[in-house]
Design a protein around this motif. Sequence first.
Motif, short mmCIF file in Angstrom:
data_model
loop_
_atom_site.label_atom_id
_atom_site.label_comp_id
_atom_site.label_asym_id
_atom_site.label_seq_id
_atom_site.Cartn_x
_atom_site.Cartn_y
_atom_site.Cartn_z
N GLY A 103 0.58 -1.05 -0.09
CA GLY A 103 -0.04 -0.01 -0.20
C GLY A 103 0.78 1.19 -0.06
N GLY A 104 2.07 1.21 0.09
CA GLY A 104 2.84 2.32 0.14
C GLY A 104 2.92 3.10 -1.52
N GLY A 105 3.50 4.01 -1.48
CA GLY A 105 3.59 4.86 -2.60
C GLY A 105 3.78 6.38 -2.52
N LEU A 106 3.77 7.11 -3.35
CA LEU A 106 4.02 8.47 -3.38
C LEU A 106 2.56 9.31 -3.50
CD1 LEU A 106 5.93 11.20 -3.85
CD2 LEU A 106 5.51 10.80 -6.46
N THR A 111 -3.92 3.88 2.65
CA THR A 111 -4.08 2.91 3.77
C THR A 111 -2.99 1.90 3.26
OG1 THR A 111 -6.54 3.10 3.80
CG2 THR A 111 -5.71 1.02 4.58
N LEU A 112 -2.29 1.39 4.53
CA LEU A 112 -1.40 0.27 4.34
C LEU A 112 -1.97 -0.92 5.19
CD1 LEU A 112 1.76 2.10 5.72
CD2 LEU A 112 0.97 2.18 3.38
N SER A 113 -1.68 -2.14 4.28
CA SER A 113 -1.88 -3.37 4.67
C SER A 113 -0.67 -4.33 5.01
CB SER A 113 -2.89 -4.16 3.55
OG SER A 113 -3.77 -3.25 3.16
N CYS A 114 -1.19 -5.09 5.98
CA CYS A 114 -0.24 -6.26 6.71
C CYS A 114 -0.86 -7.51 6.63
CB CYS A 114 0.33 -5.82 7.84
SG CYS A 114 1.29 -6.90 8.58
N ALA A 115 -0.33 -8.32 5.75
CA ALA A 115 -0.78 -9.60 5.79
C ALA A 115 -0.10 -10.63 6.61
CB ALA A 115 -0.86 -10.44 4.59
N TYR A 134 -4.40 -3.21 9.32
CA TYR A 134 -4.36 -2.07 8.21
C TYR A 134 -4.15 -0.78 9.20
CZ TYR A 134 -7.28 -5.01 5.65
OH TYR A 134 -7.87 -6.17 5.12
N LEU A 135 -3.28 0.09 8.29
CA LEU A 135 -2.88 1.44 9.20
C LEU A 135 -3.62 2.51 7.92
CD1 LEU A 135 -1.65 2.94 11.33
CD2 LEU A 135 0.45 3.08 9.89
#
Length: 124
Positions: free
Chosen positions: A8-11, A19-23, A80-81
């Motif tokens: 989910g990262g990026g510019l 929103t960042l995700s963590c599986a 999620y963040l």
Amino acid sequence: QVQLVESGGGLVQAGDSRTLSCAVSGRPFSSVAIGWFRQAPGKEREFVAAMSRRDGSTYYADSVKGRFTISRDAAKSMTYLQMNNLTPEDTAVYYCAAEIWGLGNPSVARYDYWGQGTQVIVSS
């Protein structure tokens, strides 16, 4: 062994949301507490947010309180963040980490497993 994969990262631009995700895999989701940390260039890794595995209590660094929200979907073993109103100071590599039988701890040293990180760059 616990595997964590962030995405989910990026510019993004200042003021945007992301929103960042963590599986999470390798261990029952109910047995781990997940924390989010970040590391900016030239700085130490710092705590961002965490959630207790027991009751879902959440904890935030002062710098993100009111802007970031940690959440989880136990059925999918995902954490999620949600990041709102991003600023250039939020630019960093974001990591999710797992603490076995944890309750949501802000200390880097308490976490047993780490993901590879996902880069977030916030332009002004």
